[in-house]
Motif scaffolding. Structure first.
Motif, PDB file in Angstrom:
ATOM      1  N   HIS A 211       1.025  -0.886   0.086  1.00  0.00           N
ATOM      2  CA  HIS A 211       0.415  -0.168   0.100  1.00  0.00           C
ATOM      3  C   HIS A 211       0.813   0.577   0.019  1.00  0.00           C
ATOM      4  N   LYS A 212       0.366   1.811  -0.391  1.00  0.00           N
ATOM      5  CA  LYS A 212       1.028   3.244  -0.798  1.00  0.00           C
ATOM      6  C   LYS A 212       1.450   4.071   0.705  1.00  0.00           C
ATOM      7  N   ARG A 213       0.862   4.469   1.140  1.00  0.00           N
ATOM      8  CA  ARG A 213       0.869   5.047   2.527  1.00  0.00           C
ATOM      9  C   ARG A 213       1.124   4.578   3.606  1.00  0.00           C
ATOM     10  N   CYS A 214       1.890   3.096   3.544  1.00  0.00           N
ATOM     11  CA  CYS A 214       2.715   2.815   4.293  1.00  0.00           C
ATOM     12  C   CYS A 214       3.547   3.299   5.118  1.00  0.00           C
ATOM     13  N   GLY A 215       4.173   3.232   5.947  1.00  0.00           N
ATOM     14  CA  GLY A 215       5.212   3.913   7.395  1.00  0.00           C
ATOM     15  C   GLY A 215       6.407   2.957   6.493  1.00  0.00           C
ATOM     16  N   THR A 216       6.713   2.241   6.098  1.00  0.00           N
ATOM     17  CA  THR A 216       7.972   1.267   6.001  1.00  0.00           C
ATOM     18  C   THR A 216       8.636   2.232   4.532  1.00  0.00           C
ATOM     19  N   SER A 217       7.223   2.768   3.402  1.00  0.00           N
ATOM     20  CA  SER A 217       7.828   3.799   2.871  1.00  0.00           C
ATOM     21  C   SER A 217       7.623   5.547   2.543  1.00  0.00           C
ATOM     22  N   PHE A 218       7.496   5.580   4.144  1.00  0.00           N
ATOM     23  CA  PHE A 218       7.177   6.638   4.600  1.00  0.00           C
ATOM     24  C   PHE A 218       8.860   6.622   4.818  1.00  0.00           C
ATOM     25  N   ILE A 219       9.795   6.263   5.356  1.00  0.00           N
ATOM     26  CA  ILE A 219      11.061   5.656   6.203  1.00  0.00           C
ATOM     27  C   ILE A 219      12.346   5.323   4.553  1.00  0.00           C
TER      28      ILE A 219
END
Length: 326
Positions: A211-219
């Motif tokens: 999913h594009k809004r994941c916290g992993t992507s944020f990191i």
């Protein structure tokens, strides 16, 4: 499958369960040892909702991150209480000297103080491991690499490699592995409704766990954007470099949040391409869930989100009860 449409719901994996948030309400659902599912719905007004000034672009990301930390700790604490309460044979342990000191000093607020101490300590450790250590490792190559730009890029590469090694290491722990499975269930639930599918176990299980809004992507976005910042901002001394890494963290987080917010609320070929590296990284922090984990995630969603009304308005879905009342 229908094109993805933003729903506004988000979540987090907790101990043997899921936390889902929509607007001012969040719900935690945890699988009990007896097989039942405990659900707790609460109201949480975020800092950005309480203080309109904090909703300004590039500022809101910093406080949204603080909100997610606070809410995440609350959800984890509740799930731990439910999980521990399932073992009736467990004996109550004596509090440690530190816990006794907190209870004596702060009384009923001791738990909140302890959570604050844990959050602060974890934040400092994270800065040391993921911000300062890569910088020191990159500086060791200064003797053989003259280019400051290349040093900054290598610092970013070291940061990403350390993060990957860290996730790989903790994923070997059984509890963490199961948490990653619940993380996958969380993503699958949100993807299910955002792609126009009724929320059933079958539909959830066949949905994507990316999913594009994941916290992993944020990191990952934070790590990538930090490379651009540190290429431009290059203090002379090692001490000033270390200080700059710490002081620029809120700025980098604010920029990264805006990027994630944009990609998470838009669906196009370009946006999907920009989101792809972060979604690849989610392969480290999500695992395929079991159907019973999907059931837990579904209950957390249904406690705070009217998914049928959402599907009616956004995808024109007609349910049997709609036909009966027509």
């Amino acid at each position: 499958m229908a094109r993805q449409k933003y729903s506004g719901i988000g979540g987090q994996a907790i101990l043997e369960g899921i936390m889902m948030k929509n607007g001012e309400y969040y719900a935690c659902a945890v699988r009990r040892e007896d097989g039942g599912i405990a659900v707790d719905k609460q109201r949480y007004v975020s800092l950005t909702d309480r203080y309109p000034l904090l909703r300004l672009p590039f500022v809101r990301g910093i406080f949204s991150f603080a909100d997610s930390m606070i809410l995440g700790m609350r959800a984890l604490n509740w799930s731990a209480e439910i999980y521990a309460g399932g073992d009736e044979s467990a004996t109550e342990e004596e509090p440690s000297k530190f816990e006794a000191f907190l209870e004596k000093t702060f009384g009923e607020k001791a738990m909140k103080v302890m959570m604050g101490v844990i959050m602060a300590f974890s934040f400092l450790i994270a800065i040391g491991i993921f911000m300062l250590l890569p910088m020191f490792l990159a500086r060791l190559l200064k003797r053989v690499i003259a280019s400051e730009t290349l040093i900054a890029v290598l610092e970013g590469v070291f940061r990403i490699l350390i993060f990957i090694c860290y996730i790989k290491a903790i994923s070997r722990m059984e509890d963490i592995h199961r948490t990653f499975m619940y993380h996958g269930a969380e993503h699958k639930c949100i993807n299910c409704v955002e792609h126009g599918l009724p929320l059933t176990v079958e539909n959830v299980m066949k949905s994507s766990r990316e999913h594009k809004r994941c916290g992993t992507s944020f990191i990952l976005i934070v790590m990538m954007i930090s490379i651009l910042f540190f290429i431009v901002i290059r203090p002379e001394t090692l001490l000033l470099r270390a200080v700059s890494r710490i002081l620029l963290m809120p700025v980098i987080a604010g920029v990264s949040y805006e990027f994630l917010r944009f990609t998470g609320t838009h669906d196009s070929a370009l946006v999907n391409a920009l989101s792809r590296p972060g979604m690849w990284m989610q392969g480290l922090t999500t695992r395929e869930p079991t159907p019973d984990m999907a059931e837990v995630a579904m209950q957390a969603v249904e406690a705070v989100f009217d998914w049928k009304d959402y599907l009616r308005k956004n995808f024109g879905t007609v349910f049997p009860e709609d036909e009966a009342s027509a």
